[in-house]
Design a protein around this motif. Sequence first.
Motif: not given
Length: 96
Positions: A56-80
């Motif tokens: 499902a995630n592979i398919v959803l990576k292709q999905y960008e609904p109108e007005g949707f903005e995607s960002h990827t962040y990295t960091g320690p689990a504690e921060m999230f």
Amino acid sequence: MKKIRLTAEQFDGLVSKTRLKEKGIAYARAALVDGRGYSEIANELGIARAEVYQAANIVLKQYEPEGFESHTYTGPAEMFAKIEQIVAKFEGVKIA
């Protein structure tokens, strides 16, 4: 996070952009179009829940609904974890 539901047409358009095999397509369709739970699908088929989620995630990576903005962040689990606490506290209300 709200589960995303796709129409059959949306799903077919997105899956055509992937390299998923027939099994993965079936797993993803059951979750994203039919609205079934990952665990439910996995239990029925005798597979790991992660297999359904990944398809499902592979398919959803292709999905960008109108007005949707995607960002990827990295960091320690504690921060999230702290970020999740703040979001939950303010229930998604913009504070800045």
